[in-house]
Design a protein around this motif. Structure first.
Motif, PDB file in Angstrom:
ATOM      1  N   ALA A  59     -82.211   6.542  69.841  1.00 34.38           N
ATOM      2  CA  ALA A  59     -82.027   5.089  69.718  1.00 34.38           C
ATOM      3  C   ALA A  59     -80.931   4.718  68.722  1.00 34.38           C
ATOM      4  O   ALA A  59     -80.133   3.816  68.987  1.00 34.38           O
ATOM      5  CB  ALA A  59     -83.344   4.422  69.332  1.00 34.38           C
ATOM      6  N   LYS A  60     -80.879   5.377  67.580  1.00 41.68           N
ATOM      7  CA  LYS A  60     -79.846   5.052  66.579  1.00 41.68           C
ATOM      8  C   LYS A  60     -78.454   5.344  67.133  1.00 41.68           C
ATOM      9  O   LYS A  60     -77.518   4.584  66.911  1.00 41.68           O
ATOM     10  CB  LYS A  60     -80.076   5.821  65.274  1.00 41.68           C
ATOM     11  N   HIS A  61     -78.319   6.447  67.837  1.00 44.72           N
ATOM     12  CA  HIS A  61     -77.038   6.796  68.449  1.00 44.72           C
ATOM     13  C   HIS A  61     -76.660   5.744  69.489  1.00 44.72           C
ATOM     14  O   HIS A  61     -75.517   5.289  69.532  1.00 44.72           O
ATOM     15  CB  HIS A  61     -77.127   8.182  69.093  1.00 44.72           C
ATOM     16  N   LEU A  62     -77.611   5.343  70.295  1.00 41.94           N
ATOM     17  CA  LEU A  62     -77.351   4.321  71.303  1.00 41.94           C
ATOM     18  C   LEU A  62     -76.957   3.007  70.636  1.00 41.94           C
ATOM     19  O   LEU A  62     -76.008   2.347  71.068  1.00 41.94           O
ATOM     20  CB  LEU A  62     -78.573   4.123  72.199  1.00 41.94           C
ATOM     21  N   GLU A  63     -77.656   2.637  69.587  1.00 42.55           N
ATOM     22  CA  GLU A  63     -77.323   1.396  68.879  1.00 42.55           C
ATOM     23  C   GLU A  63     -75.882   1.420  68.376  1.00 42.55           C
ATOM     24  O   GLU A  63     -75.129   0.464  68.561  1.00 42.55           O
ATOM     25  CB  GLU A  63     -78.273   1.188  67.702  1.00 42.55           C
ATOM     26  N   ARG A  64     -75.493   2.510  67.754  1.00 43.97           N
ATOM     27  CA  ARG A  64     -74.137   2.601  67.186  1.00 43.97           C
ATOM     28  C   ARG A  64     -73.061   2.580  68.263  1.00 43.97           C
ATOM     29  O   ARG A  64     -72.040   1.911  68.114  1.00 43.97           O
ATOM     30  CB  ARG A  64     -74.031   3.845  66.322  1.00 43.97           C
ATOM     31  N   THR A  65     -73.278   3.312  69.345  1.00 41.34           N
ATOM     32  CA  THR A  65     -72.270   3.336  70.408  1.00 41.34           C
ATOM     33  C   THR A  65     -72.230   2.001  71.150  1.00 41.34           C
ATOM     34  O   THR A  65     -71.148   1.551  71.553  1.00 41.34           O
ATOM     35  CB  THR A  65     -72.502   4.496  71.396  1.00 41.34           C
ATOM     36  N   TYR A  66     -73.359   1.354  71.299  1.00 41.75           N
ATOM     37  CA  TYR A  66     -73.440   0.042  71.932  1.00 41.75           C
ATOM     38  C   TYR A  66     -72.638  -0.960  71.094  1.00 41.75           C
ATOM     39  O   TYR A  66     -71.807  -1.713  71.615  1.00 41.75           O
ATOM     40  CB  TYR A  66     -74.910  -0.366  72.026  1.00 41.75           C
ATOM     41  N   ARG A  67     -72.874  -0.979  69.781  1.00 41.59           N
ATOM     42  CA  ARG A  67     -72.125  -1.885  68.887  1.00 41.59           C
ATOM     43  C   ARG A  67     -70.626  -1.607  68.961  1.00 41.59           C
ATOM     44  O   ARG A  67     -69.808  -2.533  69.018  1.00 41.59           O
ATOM     45  CB  ARG A  67     -72.600  -1.737  67.446  1.00 41.59           C
ATOM     46  N   LEU A  68     -70.263  -0.345  68.958  1.00 44.26           N
ATOM     47  CA  LEU A  68     -68.860   0.034  69.029  1.00 44.26           C
ATOM     48  C   LEU A  68     -68.231  -0.439  70.337  1.00 44.26           C
ATOM     49  O   LEU A  68     -67.111  -0.961  70.351  1.00 44.26           O
ATOM     50  CB  LEU A  68     -68.716   1.546  68.882  1.00 44.26           C
ATOM     51  N   ALA A  69     -68.940  -0.292  71.436  1.00 46.60           N
ATOM     52  CA  ALA A  69     -68.430  -0.739  72.739  1.00 46.60           C
ATOM     53  C   ALA A  69     -68.210  -2.242  72.744  1.00 46.60           C
ATOM     54  O   ALA A  69     -67.166  -2.726  73.210  1.00 46.60           O
ATOM     55  CB  ALA A  69     -69.389  -0.326  73.853  1.00 46.60           C
ATOM     56  N   LEU A  70     -69.176  -3.000  72.217  1.00 48.29           N
ATOM     57  CA  LEU A  70     -69.025  -4.458  72.185  1.00 48.29           C
ATOM     58  C   LEU A  70     -67.883  -4.877  71.262  1.00 48.29           C
ATOM     59  O   LEU A  70     -67.109  -5.781  71.596  1.00 48.29           O
ATOM     60  CB  LEU A  70     -70.332  -5.123  71.755  1.00 48.29           C
ATOM     61  N   ASP A  71     -67.760  -4.216  70.115  1.00 43.19           N
ATOM     62  CA  ASP A  71     -66.655  -4.522  69.200  1.00 43.19           C
ATOM     63  C   ASP A  71     -65.310  -4.208  69.842  1.00 43.19           C
ATOM     64  O   ASP A  71     -64.336  -4.946  69.663  1.00 43.19           O
ATOM     65  CB  ASP A  71     -66.804  -3.745  67.888  1.00 43.19           C
ATOM     66  N   SER A  72     -65.246  -3.131  70.592  1.00 42.02           N
ATOM     67  CA  SER A  72     -64.020  -2.758  71.288  1.00 42.02           C
ATOM     68  C   SER A  72     -63.636  -3.817  72.319  1.00 42.02           C
ATOM     69  O   SER A  72     -62.464  -4.198  72.434  1.00 42.02           O
ATOM     70  CB  SER A  72     -64.198  -1.395  71.966  1.00 42.02           C
ATOM     71  N   VAL A  73     -64.616  -4.302  73.061  1.00 40.15           N
ATOM     72  CA  VAL A  73     -64.369  -5.348  74.058  1.00 40.15           C
ATOM     73  C   VAL A  73     -63.864  -6.611  73.368  1.00 40.15           C
ATOM     74  O   VAL A  73     -62.901  -7.243  73.831  1.00 40.15           O
ATOM     75  CB  VAL A  73     -65.658  -5.634  74.863  1.00 40.15           C
ATOM     76  N   LEU A  74     -64.480  -6.974  72.256  1.00 34.40           N
ATOM     77  CA  LEU A  74     -64.042  -8.159  71.510  1.00 34.40           C
ATOM     78  C   LEU A  74     -62.614  -8.006  70.998  1.00 34.40           C
ATOM     79  O   LEU A  74     -61.812  -8.937  71.083  1.00 34.40           O
ATOM     80  CB  LEU A  74     -64.971  -8.410  70.321  1.00 34.40           C
ATOM     81  N   LEU A  75     -62.308  -6.850  70.466  1.00 38.32           N
ATOM     82  CA  LEU A  75     -60.967  -6.592  69.946  1.00 38.32           C
ATOM     83  C   LEU A  75     -59.926  -6.680  71.054  1.00 38.32           C
ATOM     84  O   LEU A  75     -58.877  -7.304  70.886  1.00 38.32           O
ATOM     85  CB  LEU A  75     -60.910  -5.222  69.273  1.00 38.32           C
ATOM     86  N   LYS A  76     -60.207  -6.088  72.203  1.00 38.55           N
ATOM     87  CA  LYS A  76     -59.282  -6.162  73.332  1.00 38.55           C
ATOM     88  C   LYS A  76     -59.071  -7.599  73.773  1.00 38.55           C
ATOM     89  O   LYS A  76     -57.946  -8.008  74.064  1.00 38.55           O
ATOM     90  CB  LYS A  76     -59.792  -5.318  74.497  1.00 38.55           C
ATOM     91  N   ALA A  77     -60.143  -8.385  73.805  1.00 40.88           N
ATOM     92  CA  ALA A  77     -60.035  -9.795  74.205  1.00 40.88           C
ATOM     93  C   ALA A  77     -59.182 -10.560  73.209  1.00 40.88           C
ATOM     94  O   ALA A  77     -58.353 -11.397  73.600  1.00 40.88           O
ATOM     95  CB  ALA A  77     -61.425 -10.412  74.311  1.00 40.88           C
ATOM     96  N   GLN A  78     -59.350 -10.293  71.933  1.00 37.98           N
ATOM     97  CA  GLN A  78     -58.555 -10.973  70.901  1.00 37.98           C
ATOM     98  C   GLN A  78     -57.087 -10.606  71.020  1.00 37.98           C
ATOM     99  O   GLN A  78     -56.213 -11.448  70.838  1.00 37.98           O
ATOM    100  CB  GLN A  78     -59.088 -10.645  69.522  1.00 37.98           C
ATOM    101  N   LEU A  79     -56.810  -9.345  71.333  1.00 40.79           N
ATOM    102  CA  LEU A  79     -55.422  -8.921  71.497  1.00 40.79           C
ATOM    103  C   LEU A  79     -54.767  -9.623  72.682  1.00 40.79           C
ATOM    104  O   LEU A  79     -53.601 -10.018  72.611  1.00 40.79           O
ATOM    105  CB  LEU A  79     -55.346  -7.401  71.657  1.00 40.79           C
ATOM    106  N   VAL A  80     -55.504  -9.783  73.762  1.00 41.24           N
ATOM    107  CA  VAL A  80     -54.993 -10.473  74.931  1.00 41.24           C
ATOM    108  C   VAL A  80     -54.703 -11.930  74.617  1.00 41.24           C
ATOM    109  O   VAL A  80     -53.648 -12.453  74.954  1.00 41.24           O
ATOM    110  CB  VAL A  80     -55.975 -10.351  76.126  1.00 41.24           C
ATOM    111  N   VAL A  81     -55.635 -12.583  73.914  1.00 39.26           N
ATOM    112  CA  VAL A  81     -55.472 -13.992  73.556  1.00 39.26           C
ATOM    113  C   VAL A  81     -54.249 -14.170  72.656  1.00 39.26           C
ATOM    114  O   VAL A  81     -53.499 -15.133  72.794  1.00 39.26           O
ATOM    115  CB  VAL A  81     -56.750 -14.539  72.853  1.00 39.26           C
ATOM    116  N   ASN A  82     -54.047 -13.228  71.755  1.00 41.85           N
ATOM    117  CA  ASN A  82     -52.925 -13.305  70.818  1.00 41.85           C
ATOM    118  C   ASN A  82     -51.619 -12.790  71.405  1.00 41.85           C
ATOM    119  O   ASN A  82     -50.599 -12.775  70.721  1.00 41.85           O
ATOM    120  CB  ASN A  82     -53.252 -12.556  69.521  1.00 41.85           C
ATOM    121  N   GLY A  83     -51.658 -12.347  72.646  1.00 42.34           N
ATOM    122  CA  GLY A  83     -50.442 -11.882  73.310  1.00 42.34           C
ATOM    123  C   GLY A  83     -49.963 -10.514  72.898  1.00 42.34           C
ATOM    124  O   GLY A  83     -48.791 -10.181  73.068  1.00 42.34           O
ATOM    125  N   ASN A  84     -50.833  -9.687  72.374  1.00 40.89           N
ATOM    126  CA  ASN A  84     -50.442  -8.328  71.963  1.00 40.89           C
ATOM    127  C   ASN A  84     -50.840  -7.318  73.001  1.00 40.89           C
ATOM    128  O   ASN A  84     -51.767  -7.283  73.620  1.00 40.89           O
ATOM    129  CB  ASN A  84     -51.094  -7.960  70.619  1.00 40.89           C
TER     130      ASN A  84
END
Length: 84
Positions: A59-84
């Motif tokens: 469960a702890k491993h799943l929690e960490r990888t799940y958080r990382l995946a969501l953070d990665s998606v957010l970061l990619k979305a922010q880069l797209v919005v900012n035109g990078n």
């Protein structure tokens, strides 16, 4: 009550809080449990169980990888919005 049942009972509240938090974040990003499961290489049913606070293996491993995946998606979305 055996040790496994005691462990589940002691940790269920935390699991529910963590799972519900990740569920809300996932849904706010427009992702399904199936989408996240594909990113993490696990089953959608395991994701749903985790989000409901049910016991899952590693469960702890799943929690960490799940958080990382969501953070990665957010970061990619922010880069797209900012035109990078």
């Amino acid at each position: 009550m055996n040790n496994n049942q005691e462990f589940i009972q002691e940790n269920q509240g935390e699991w529910i809080n963590v799972g519900q938090s990740l569920l809300k974040k996932r849904e706010s990003l427009g992702f399904t449990a199936s989408d996240i499961s594909k990113l993490l290489g696990t089953s959608a049913s395991r994701i749903r169980k985790f989000e409901l606070g049910q016991p899952v293996m590693m469960a702890k491993h799943l929690e960490r990888t799940y958080r990382l995946a969501l953070d990665s998606v957010l970061l990619k979305a922010q880069l797209v919005v900012n035109g990078n």
